[in-house]
Design an enzyme around this catalytic site. Sequence first.
Site, PDB file in Angstrom:
ATOM      1  N   SER A   1      30.490  43.490  38.774  1.00  0.00           N
ATOM      2  CA  SER A   1      30.141  44.547  39.418  1.00  0.00           C
ATOM      3  C   SER A   1      29.403  45.429  38.309  1.00  0.00           C
ATOM      4  CB  SER A   1      31.382  45.467  39.718  1.00  0.00           C
ATOM      5  OG  SER A   1      30.901  46.494  40.188  1.00  0.00           O
TER       6      SER A   1
ATOM      7  N   TYR B   1      39.350  49.624  38.629  1.00  0.00           N
ATOM      8  CA  TYR B   1      38.786  48.551  39.164  1.00  0.00           C
ATOM      9  C   TYR B   1      37.552  47.994  38.318  1.00  0.00           C
ATOM     10  CZ  TYR B   1      34.794  46.519  42.159  1.00  0.00           C
ATOM     11  OH  TYR B   1      34.038  45.513  42.572  1.00  0.00           O
TER      12      TYR B   1
ATOM     13  N   LYS C   1      37.135  44.146  36.288  1.00  0.00           N
ATOM     14  CA  LYS C   1      35.911  43.296  36.350  1.00  0.00           C
ATOM     15  C   LYS C   1      35.534  43.038  34.958  1.00  0.00           C
ATOM     16  CE  LYS C   1      35.265  42.649  40.566  1.00  0.00           C
ATOM     17  NZ  LYS C   1      35.635  41.401  41.293  1.00  0.00           N
TER      18      LYS C   1
HETATM   19  N1  LIG Z   1      30.707  45.260  48.275  1.00  0.00           N
HETATM   20  C1  LIG Z   1      29.953  45.625  46.921  1.00  0.00           C
HETATM   21  O1  LIG Z   1      29.004  46.384  47.024  1.00  0.00           O
HETATM   22  C2  LIG Z   1      30.365  45.165  45.578  1.00  0.00           C
HETATM   23  C3  LIG Z   1      29.834  45.318  44.505  1.00  0.00           C
HETATM   24  C4  LIG Z   1      30.324  44.840  43.524  1.00  0.00           C
HETATM   25  C5  LIG Z   1      31.239  43.798  43.332  1.00  0.00           C
HETATM   26  N2  LIG Z   1      31.760  43.496  44.425  1.00  0.00           N
HETATM   27  C6  LIG Z   1      32.833  42.510  44.406  1.00  0.00           C
HETATM   28  O2  LIG Z   1      32.465  41.316  45.439  1.00  0.00           O
HETATM   29  C7  LIG Z   1      33.455  40.706  45.676  1.00  0.00           C
HETATM   30  C8  LIG Z   1      33.586  40.903  47.242  1.00  0.00           C
HETATM   31  O3  LIG Z   1      33.437  41.876  47.881  1.00  0.00           O
HETATM   32  P1  LIG Z   1      33.207  42.057  49.319  1.00  0.00           P
HETATM   33  O4  LIG Z   1      32.573  43.530  49.463  1.00  0.00           O
HETATM   34  O5  LIG Z   1      32.812  40.898  50.085  1.00  0.00           O
HETATM   35  O6  LIG Z   1      34.781  42.232  49.744  1.00  0.00           O
HETATM   36  P2  LIG Z   1      35.668  42.107  50.958  1.00  0.00           P
HETATM   37  O7  LIG Z   1      37.092  42.888  50.935  1.00  0.00           O
HETATM   38  O8  LIG Z   1      34.714  42.091  52.148  1.00  0.00           O
HETATM   39  O9  LIG Z   1      36.036  40.519  50.562  1.00  0.00           O
HETATM   40  C9  LIG Z   1      37.001  40.234  49.518  1.00  0.00           C
HETATM   41  C10 LIG Z   1      37.985  38.900  50.172  1.00  0.00           C
HETATM   42  O10 LIG Z   1      38.813  38.379  49.149  1.00  0.00           O
HETATM   43  C11 LIG Z   1      39.890  38.260  50.042  1.00  0.00           C
HETATM   44  N3  LIG Z   1      41.208  38.602  49.134  1.00  0.00           N
HETATM   45  C12 LIG Z   1      41.351  39.713  48.534  1.00  0.00           C
HETATM   46  N4  LIG Z   1      42.827  39.550  47.843  1.00  0.00           N
HETATM   47  C13 LIG Z   1      43.135  38.214  48.074  1.00  0.00           C
HETATM   48  C14 LIG Z   1      44.098  37.442  47.283  1.00  0.00           C
HETATM   49  N5  LIG Z   1      45.053  38.008  46.788  1.00  0.00           N
HETATM   50  N6  LIG Z   1      43.904  36.119  47.599  1.00  0.00           N
HETATM   51  C15 LIG Z   1      43.036  35.479  48.297  1.00  0.00           C
HETATM   52  N7  LIG Z   1      42.077  36.230  49.115  1.00  0.00           N
HETATM   53  C16 LIG Z   1      42.155  37.478  48.746  1.00  0.00           C
HETATM   54  C17 LIG Z   1      39.989  39.367  51.136  1.00  0.00           C
HETATM   55  O11 LIG Z   1      40.741  38.748  52.305  1.00  0.00           O
HETATM   56  C18 LIG Z   1      38.521  39.170  51.536  1.00  0.00           C
HETATM   57  O12 LIG Z   1      37.884  38.173  52.482  1.00  0.00           O
HETATM   58  C19 LIG Z   1      34.852  41.526  45.184  1.00  0.00           C
HETATM   59  O13 LIG Z   1      35.379  40.846  44.070  1.00  0.00           O
HETATM   60  C20 LIG Z   1      34.182  42.970  44.823  1.00  0.00           C
HETATM   61  O14 LIG Z   1      34.858  43.472  43.415  1.00  0.00           O
HETATM   62  C21 LIG Z   1      31.435  43.871  45.769  1.00  0.00           C
END
Ligand SMILES: NC(=O)c1ccc[n+]([C@@H]2O[C@H](COP(=O)([O-])OP(=O)(O)OC[C@H]3O[C@@H](n4cnc5c(N)ncnc54)[C@H](O)[C@@H]3O)[C@@H](O)[C@H]2O)c1
Length: 350
Positions: free
Chosen positions: A122, A149, A153
Amino acid sequence: MERGTDRAVLVTGGAGYIGAHTAKALKEKGFLPVVFDNLSSGFREAVRWGPFVHGDVRDRAALREAMSAYQADAVIHFAGLIEVGRSVQRPDLFWDVNVGGTAAVLAAMQDAGVTRLVFSSSAAVYGQGSRGALETIPETAEKAPASPYGDTKLAGERLIEAHCRAFDLNAVALRYFNAAGADPSGRIGEAHEPETHLIPLAIAAALGARPPLTIFGDDFDTPDGTCLRDYIHVNDLAAAHVAAVELALPAGAFEAANVGTGRGCSVREVVDAVGRAAGRRPPHAVGPRRAGDPPSLVADPTRAQGLLGWRARFSSLDQIVADALRWERLPAYGCGARAPVSSPVSEAAE
Ligand SMILES: NC(=O)c1ccc[n+]([C@@H]2O[C@H](COP(=O)([O-])OP(=O)(O)OC[C@H]3O[C@@H](n4cnc5c(N)ncnc54)[C@H](O)[C@@H]3O)[C@@H](O)[C@H]2O)c1
Protein backbone atom coordinates in the site's frame (compact mmCIF):
# COMPACT_ATOMS: atom_id res chain seq x y z
CA MET A 1 -10.45 -30.96 -6.45
CA GLU A 2 -8.66 -31.56 -9.79
CA ARG A 3 -7.05 -28.41 -11.05
CA GLY A 4 -7.30 -29.30 -14.76
CA THR A 5 -4.79 -27.87 -17.23
CA ASP A 6 -4.87 -24.24 -16.09
CA ARG A 7 -2.00 -23.03 -13.89
CA ALA A 8 -3.47 -22.58 -10.43
CA VAL A 9 -2.90 -19.42 -8.41
CA LEU A 10 -3.98 -19.30 -4.75
CA VAL A 11 -5.71 -15.96 -4.15
CA THR A 12 -5.99 -15.19 -0.42
CA GLY A 13 -8.72 -12.61 0.14
CA GLY A 14 -10.13 -13.40 -3.31
CA ALA A 15 -13.73 -12.89 -2.11
CA GLY A 16 -12.93 -9.23 -1.44
CA TYR A 17 -12.99 -6.20 -3.69
CA ILE A 18 -9.58 -6.25 -5.39
CA GLY A 19 -9.17 -10.02 -5.03
CA ALA A 20 -12.39 -10.79 -6.92
CA HIS A 21 -11.42 -8.52 -9.82
CA THR A 22 -7.99 -10.15 -9.93
CA ALA A 23 -9.52 -13.65 -9.92
CA LYS A 24 -11.56 -12.66 -12.98
CA ALA A 25 -8.47 -11.26 -14.73
CA LEU A 26 -6.51 -14.45 -13.91
CA LYS A 27 -9.26 -16.64 -15.37
CA GLU A 28 -9.33 -14.52 -18.53
CA LYS A 29 -5.57 -15.10 -18.91
CA GLY A 30 -5.90 -18.89 -18.61
CA PHE A 31 -5.09 -19.33 -14.90
CA LEU A 32 -7.23 -21.13 -12.34
CA PRO A 33 -7.84 -18.73 -9.43
CA VAL A 34 -8.31 -20.69 -6.19
CA VAL A 35 -9.85 -18.32 -3.66
CA PHE A 36 -8.87 -18.78 0.00
CA ASP A 37 -10.93 -16.51 2.26
CA ASN A 38 -12.72 -16.51 5.62
CA LEU A 39 -15.49 -14.18 4.33
CA SER A 40 -14.94 -11.79 7.25
CA SER A 41 -15.38 -8.88 4.83
CA GLY A 42 -15.61 -10.69 1.49
CA PHE A 43 -18.59 -12.24 -0.26
CA ARG A 44 -19.17 -15.79 -1.45
CA GLU A 45 -21.05 -14.33 -4.46
CA ALA A 46 -17.84 -12.63 -5.57
CA VAL A 47 -16.13 -16.01 -6.08
CA ARG A 48 -17.15 -16.86 -9.64
CA TRP A 49 -14.04 -17.85 -11.54
CA GLY A 50 -12.62 -20.84 -9.71
CA PRO A 51 -12.81 -22.98 -6.58
CA PHE A 52 -13.43 -21.55 -3.12
CA VAL A 53 -11.64 -22.67 0.03
CA HIS A 54 -13.03 -21.30 3.29
CA GLY A 55 -10.17 -20.70 5.70
CA ASP A 56 -8.26 -18.25 7.85
CA VAL A 57 -5.06 -16.83 6.42
CA ARG A 58 -3.28 -17.40 9.75
CA ASP A 59 -3.88 -21.15 9.37
CA ARG A 60 -0.63 -22.48 7.87
CA ALA A 61 -1.88 -26.06 7.57
CA ALA A 62 -5.08 -25.06 5.73
CA LEU A 63 -3.07 -22.87 3.36
CA ARG A 64 -0.57 -25.67 2.70
CA GLU A 65 -3.42 -28.11 2.04
CA ALA A 66 -5.07 -25.74 -0.46
CA MET A 67 -1.77 -25.03 -2.27
CA SER A 68 -0.98 -28.74 -2.52
CA ALA A 69 -4.51 -29.83 -3.47
CA TYR A 70 -4.56 -27.48 -6.45
CA GLN A 71 -0.79 -27.63 -7.15
CA ALA A 72 -0.58 -23.86 -7.02
CA ASP A 73 2.19 -22.23 -9.05
CA ALA A 74 1.91 -18.91 -7.27
CA VAL A 75 0.14 -17.07 -4.47
CA ILE A 76 -1.43 -13.62 -4.55
CA HIS A 77 -1.91 -12.48 -0.97
CA PHE A 78 -4.74 -9.94 -0.50
CA ALA A 79 -6.32 -11.21 2.73
CA GLY A 80 -6.17 -8.75 5.56
CA LEU A 81 -7.75 -5.95 7.52
CA ILE A 82 -7.90 -2.62 5.70
CA GLU A 83 -9.48 0.13 7.77
CA VAL A 84 -6.83 2.62 8.79
CA GLY A 85 -8.92 4.14 11.62
CA ARG A 86 -9.67 0.76 13.16
CA SER A 87 -5.97 -0.12 13.08
CA VAL A 88 -5.35 2.73 15.52
CA GLN A 89 -7.86 1.20 17.96
CA ARG A 90 -6.89 -2.47 17.38
CA PRO A 91 -3.20 -2.62 16.40
CA ASP A 92 -3.06 -6.09 18.02
CA LEU A 93 -5.63 -7.46 15.60
CA PHE A 94 -3.99 -5.81 12.59
CA TRP A 95 -0.57 -7.23 13.43
CA ASP A 96 -2.08 -10.63 14.04
CA VAL A 97 -4.03 -10.86 10.77
CA ASN A 98 -1.85 -8.79 8.45
CA VAL A 99 1.63 -9.74 9.63
CA GLY A 100 0.77 -13.12 11.20
CA GLY A 101 -1.22 -13.98 8.06
CA THR A 102 1.72 -13.08 5.82
CA ALA A 103 4.05 -15.23 7.95
CA ALA A 104 1.64 -18.16 7.64
CA VAL A 105 1.40 -17.71 3.85
CA LEU A 106 5.21 -17.71 3.56
CA ALA A 107 5.56 -20.80 5.76
CA ALA A 108 2.86 -22.67 3.83
CA MET A 109 4.55 -21.76 0.52
CA GLN A 110 7.75 -23.36 1.79
CA ASP A 111 5.84 -26.43 2.95
CA ALA A 112 4.11 -26.80 -0.42
CA GLY A 113 7.11 -25.80 -2.60
CA VAL A 114 5.46 -22.69 -4.09
CA THR A 115 8.05 -20.05 -4.96
CA ARG A 116 6.19 -17.00 -6.39
CA LEU A 117 4.34 -14.51 -4.20
CA VAL A 118 2.55 -11.30 -5.17
CA PHE A 119 1.72 -9.17 -2.12
CA SER A 120 -0.91 -6.44 -1.60
CA SER A 121 1.10 -3.59 -0.22
CA SER A 122 0.00 0.00 0.00
CA ALA A 123 0.93 3.64 -0.43
CA ALA A 124 0.42 3.70 3.36
CA VAL A 125 4.05 2.49 3.71
CA TYR A 126 5.21 6.00 2.75
CA GLY A 127 3.29 8.01 5.34
CA GLN A 128 3.13 11.79 5.16
CA GLY A 129 6.64 12.72 4.00
CA SER A 130 7.61 16.32 3.28
CA ARG A 131 6.64 16.37 -0.37
CA GLY A 132 5.25 19.29 -2.34
CA ALA A 133 1.62 18.86 -3.41
CA LEU A 134 2.58 18.11 -7.01
CA GLU A 135 5.46 15.72 -6.28
CA THR A 136 4.96 12.06 -7.12
CA ILE A 137 6.27 9.28 -4.88
CA PRO A 138 8.93 6.87 -6.16
CA GLU A 139 9.60 3.50 -4.47
CA THR A 140 12.79 4.94 -2.95
CA ALA A 141 10.85 7.56 -0.94
CA GLU A 142 11.21 7.40 2.85
CA LYS A 143 9.08 4.71 4.50
CA ALA A 144 7.32 6.27 7.48
CA PRO A 145 3.83 4.80 7.92
CA ALA A 146 1.38 7.10 9.70
CA SER A 147 -0.81 4.27 11.07
CA PRO A 148 -0.58 0.75 12.48
CA TYR A 149 -2.18 -0.38 9.20
CA GLY A 150 0.75 1.10 7.23
CA ASP A 151 3.17 -0.45 9.75
CA THR A 152 1.73 -3.90 9.06
CA LYS A 153 2.12 -3.46 5.29
CA LEU A 154 5.76 -2.39 5.67
CA ALA A 155 6.43 -5.24 8.13
CA GLY A 156 4.82 -7.68 5.66
CA GLU A 157 7.11 -6.46 2.88
CA ARG A 158 10.21 -6.81 5.09
CA LEU A 159 9.24 -10.31 6.15
CA ILE A 160 8.70 -11.32 2.53
CA GLU A 161 12.00 -9.80 1.40
CA ALA A 162 13.87 -11.68 4.14
CA HIS A 163 12.16 -14.94 3.15
CA CYS A 164 13.07 -14.41 -0.48
CA ARG A 165 16.73 -14.00 0.46
CA ALA A 166 16.82 -16.87 2.93
CA PHE A 167 14.67 -19.46 1.16
CA ASP A 168 14.93 -18.69 -2.59
CA LEU A 169 11.35 -17.51 -2.97
CA ASN A 170 10.68 -14.59 -5.29
CA ALA A 171 8.10 -11.92 -4.73
CA VAL A 172 6.58 -8.72 -6.03
CA ALA A 173 5.00 -6.25 -3.57
CA LEU A 174 2.52 -3.97 -5.32
CA ARG A 175 1.96 -0.73 -3.45
CA TYR A 176 -1.53 0.35 -4.43
CA PHE A 177 -2.67 3.91 -4.26
CA ASN A 178 -6.48 4.41 -4.22
CA ALA A 179 -8.31 1.46 -5.75
CA ALA A 180 -11.67 2.46 -7.23
CA GLY A 181 -14.27 1.58 -9.88
CA ALA A 182 -15.82 -1.78 -10.66
CA ASP A 183 -15.86 -4.37 -13.40
CA PRO A 184 -18.11 -3.10 -16.23
CA SER A 185 -20.00 -6.45 -16.22
CA GLY A 186 -21.76 -5.35 -13.02
CA ARG A 187 -21.14 -8.79 -11.47
CA ILE A 188 -18.49 -7.69 -8.98
CA GLY A 189 -17.71 -4.36 -7.34
CA GLU A 190 -16.74 -2.56 -4.16
CA ALA A 191 -18.73 -3.62 -1.07
CA HIS A 192 -16.84 -2.54 2.03
CA GLU A 193 -18.68 -2.29 5.33
CA PRO A 194 -18.04 0.20 6.75
CA GLU A 195 -17.26 2.07 3.53
CA THR A 196 -14.50 4.62 4.03
CA HIS A 197 -13.50 5.32 0.42
CA LEU A 198 -14.37 8.63 -1.18
CA ILE A 199 -15.82 7.56 -4.55
CA PRO A 200 -18.47 5.11 -3.27
CA LEU A 201 -19.37 7.53 -0.47
CA ALA A 202 -19.75 10.42 -2.94
CA ILE A 203 -21.89 8.28 -5.25
CA ALA A 204 -24.07 7.07 -2.39
CA ALA A 205 -24.53 10.67 -1.25
CA ALA A 206 -25.54 11.72 -4.79
CA LEU A 207 -28.03 8.84 -4.97
CA GLY A 208 -29.47 9.79 -1.57
CA ALA A 209 -28.44 6.42 -0.12
CA ARG A 210 -26.07 7.89 2.49
CA PRO A 211 -25.78 11.20 4.31
CA PRO A 212 -24.10 14.20 2.70
CA LEU A 213 -20.38 13.88 2.15
CA THR A 214 -17.88 15.54 4.46
CA ILE A 215 -14.81 17.01 2.77
CA PHE A 216 -12.06 16.81 5.37
CA GLY A 217 -10.31 20.16 4.92
CA ASP A 218 -10.17 22.60 2.01
CA ASP A 219 -7.16 24.59 3.17
CA PHE A 220 -4.35 22.26 2.05
CA ASP A 221 -1.52 23.52 -0.11
CA THR A 222 -3.03 22.02 -3.27
CA PRO A 223 -4.52 23.68 -6.37
CA ASP A 224 -8.12 23.75 -5.00
CA GLY A 225 -7.30 23.29 -1.30
CA THR A 226 -8.62 19.71 -1.04
CA CYS A 227 -6.48 16.57 -0.82
CA LEU A 228 -5.02 14.97 -3.95
CA ARG A 229 -5.13 11.19 -4.38
CA ASP A 230 -4.15 8.83 -7.19
CA TYR A 231 -7.23 6.79 -8.17
CA ILE A 232 -6.51 3.55 -10.01
CA HIS A 233 -9.25 1.48 -11.66
CA VAL A 234 -9.57 -1.88 -9.94
CA ASN A 235 -9.26 -3.64 -13.32
CA ASP A 236 -5.94 -1.87 -13.94
CA LEU A 237 -4.82 -3.14 -10.53
CA ALA A 238 -6.01 -6.63 -11.43
CA ALA A 239 -3.98 -6.54 -14.66
CA ALA A 240 -0.87 -5.51 -12.69
CA HIS A 241 -1.27 -8.62 -10.50
CA VAL A 242 -1.55 -10.94 -13.48
CA ALA A 243 1.58 -9.34 -14.98
CA ALA A 244 3.40 -9.84 -11.67
CA VAL A 245 2.45 -13.53 -11.62
CA GLU A 246 3.75 -13.92 -15.18
CA LEU A 247 7.02 -12.07 -14.56
CA ALA A 248 10.27 -14.02 -14.93
CA LEU A 249 12.25 -13.44 -11.73
CA PRO A 250 15.39 -15.15 -10.42
CA ALA A 251 15.25 -17.11 -7.15
CA GLY A 252 15.62 -14.82 -4.17
CA ALA A 253 14.41 -11.70 -5.99
CA PHE A 254 12.15 -9.21 -4.22
CA GLU A 255 10.64 -6.30 -6.14
CA ALA A 256 8.35 -3.48 -4.96
CA ALA A 257 6.41 -1.29 -7.37
CA ASN A 258 3.87 1.52 -7.04
CA VAL A 259 0.59 0.88 -8.83
CA GLY A 260 -1.01 4.20 -9.63
CA THR A 261 -1.51 6.55 -12.54
CA GLY A 262 0.92 9.34 -11.64
CA ARG A 263 -1.96 11.82 -11.69
CA GLY A 264 -3.57 13.33 -8.61
CA CYS A 265 -7.30 14.10 -8.46
CA SER A 266 -8.66 16.40 -5.77
CA VAL A 267 -11.70 15.69 -3.61
CA ARG A 268 -13.51 18.51 -5.40
CA GLU A 269 -12.71 16.97 -8.78
CA VAL A 270 -14.22 13.69 -7.56
CA VAL A 271 -17.35 15.50 -6.34
CA ASP A 272 -17.66 17.18 -9.75
CA ALA A 273 -17.11 13.92 -11.68
CA VAL A 274 -19.77 12.14 -9.59
CA GLY A 275 -22.15 15.04 -10.20
CA ARG A 276 -21.63 14.80 -13.97
CA ALA A 277 -22.14 11.02 -14.03
CA ALA A 278 -25.06 10.80 -11.60
CA GLY A 279 -26.85 13.91 -12.85
CA ARG A 280 -26.86 15.26 -9.29
CA ARG A 281 -23.93 16.76 -7.40
CA PRO A 282 -23.34 14.91 -4.14
CA PRO A 283 -24.53 17.10 -1.26
CA HIS A 284 -21.46 17.92 0.82
CA ALA A 285 -20.05 20.12 3.57
CA VAL A 286 -16.48 21.04 4.44
CA GLY A 287 -15.29 19.74 7.82
CA PRO A 288 -11.95 19.94 9.64
CA ARG A 289 -8.87 18.08 8.42
CA ARG A 290 -8.42 14.50 9.63
CA ALA A 291 -5.31 13.77 11.67
CA GLY A 292 -2.57 12.23 9.56
CA ASP A 293 -4.13 12.99 6.14
CA PRO A 294 -1.30 13.95 3.77
CA PRO A 295 -2.22 16.75 1.29
CA SER A 296 -1.11 14.61 -1.63
CA LEU A 297 -0.46 10.90 -2.30
CA VAL A 298 0.37 10.37 -5.96
CA ALA A 299 2.43 7.49 -7.36
CA ASP A 300 5.39 7.65 -9.64
CA PRO A 301 4.42 4.47 -11.56
CA THR A 302 7.58 4.33 -13.74
CA ARG A 303 8.94 1.24 -11.97
CA ALA A 304 5.72 -0.78 -12.40
CA GLN A 305 5.56 0.21 -16.05
CA GLY A 306 9.14 -0.97 -16.69
CA LEU A 307 9.06 -4.09 -14.52
CA LEU A 308 5.61 -5.38 -15.47
CA GLY A 309 5.20 -3.92 -18.98
CA TRP A 310 1.97 -2.52 -17.56
CA ARG A 311 0.06 0.71 -18.08
CA ALA A 312 -3.16 1.99 -16.49
CA ARG A 313 -5.81 1.80 -19.24
CA PHE A 314 -9.14 2.37 -17.53
CA SER A 315 -8.20 4.93 -14.88
CA SER A 316 -9.52 8.25 -16.15
CA LEU A 317 -11.62 9.70 -13.33
CA ASP A 318 -14.74 9.70 -15.55
CA GLN A 319 -14.33 6.00 -16.41
CA ILE A 320 -13.75 5.03 -12.77
CA VAL A 321 -16.81 6.98 -11.63
CA ALA A 322 -19.01 5.63 -14.45
CA ASP A 323 -18.12 2.02 -13.57
CA ALA A 324 -18.49 2.62 -9.82
CA LEU A 325 -21.86 4.30 -10.37
CA ARG A 326 -23.18 1.37 -12.42
CA TRP A 327 -22.28 -0.94 -9.54
CA GLU A 328 -23.62 1.30 -6.77
CA ARG A 329 -26.97 1.61 -8.57
CA LEU A 330 -27.35 -2.16 -8.84
CA PRO A 331 -24.92 -4.05 -6.60
CA ALA A 332 -24.95 -7.83 -7.09
CA TYR A 333 -24.16 -8.34 -3.37
CA GLY A 334 -23.29 -6.35 -0.29
CA CYS A 335 -25.47 -3.80 1.50
CA GLY A 336 -25.95 -6.19 4.41
CA ALA A 337 -26.73 -9.15 2.15
CA ARG A 338 -23.67 -11.02 3.47
CA ALA A 339 -23.65 -14.69 2.45
CA PRO A 340 -23.66 -17.25 5.25
CA VAL A 341 -20.47 -19.28 5.68
CA SER A 342 -20.82 -22.56 3.82
CA SER A 343 -18.86 -25.82 3.84
CA PRO A 344 -15.07 -25.64 4.28
CA VAL A 345 -14.24 -26.48 0.67
CA SER A 346 -16.63 -26.15 -2.24
CA GLU A 347 -16.46 -25.51 -5.96
CA ALA A 348 -17.47 -22.18 -7.47
CA ALA A 349 -20.43 -22.03 -9.81
CA GLU A 350 -18.13 -21.29 -12.80
N1 LIG B 1 -8.84 -0.87 -1.35
C1 LIG B 1 -7.74 -0.12 -1.48
O1 LIG B 1 -7.80 1.03 -1.95
C2 LIG B 1 -6.40 -0.68 -1.04
C3 LIG B 1 -5.27 0.16 -1.12
C4 LIG B 1 -4.03 -0.36 -0.75
C5 LIG B 1 -3.90 -1.67 -0.33
N2 LIG B 1 -5.01 -2.46 -0.25
C6 LIG B 1 -4.84 -3.86 0.19
O2 LIG B 1 -5.44 -4.72 -0.74
C7 LIG B 1 -5.94 -5.89 -0.08
C8 LIG B 1 -7.38 -6.11 -0.49
O3 LIG B 1 -8.15 -4.96 -0.17
P1 LIG B 1 -9.69 -4.86 -0.53
O4 LIG B 1 -10.01 -3.42 -0.70
O5 LIG B 1 -10.00 -5.82 -1.62
O6 LIG B 1 -10.33 -5.34 0.86
P2 LIG B 1 -11.55 -6.34 1.15
O7 LIG B 1 -11.89 -6.18 2.60
O8 LIG B 1 -12.62 -6.18 0.16
O9 LIG B 1 -10.88 -7.76 0.93
C9 LIG B 1 -10.11 -8.42 1.92
C10 LIG B 1 -10.46 -9.89 1.87
O10 LIG B 1 -9.65 -10.59 2.83
C11 LIG B 1 -10.49 -11.50 3.54
N3 LIG B 1 -9.90 -11.70 4.87
C12 LIG B 1 -9.73 -10.79 5.86
N4 LIG B 1 -9.19 -11.38 6.94
C13 LIG B 1 -9.00 -12.70 6.61
C14 LIG B 1 -8.47 -13.82 7.31
N5 LIG B 1 -8.03 -13.72 8.58
N6 LIG B 1 -8.41 -15.01 6.68
C15 LIG B 1 -8.86 -15.13 5.39
N7 LIG B 1 -9.38 -14.10 4.68
C16 LIG B 1 -9.44 -12.90 5.30
C17 LIG B 1 -11.86 -10.81 3.62
O11 LIG B 1 -12.93 -11.69 3.87
C18 LIG B 1 -11.93 -10.15 2.24
O12 LIG B 1 -12.51 -11.02 1.29
C19 LIG B 1 -5.74 -5.66 1.41
O13 LIG B 1 -4.59 -6.36 1.83
C20 LIG B 1 -5.53 -4.16 1.51
O14 LIG B 1 -4.73 -3.83 2.62
C21 LIG B 1 -6.26 -1.99 -0.60
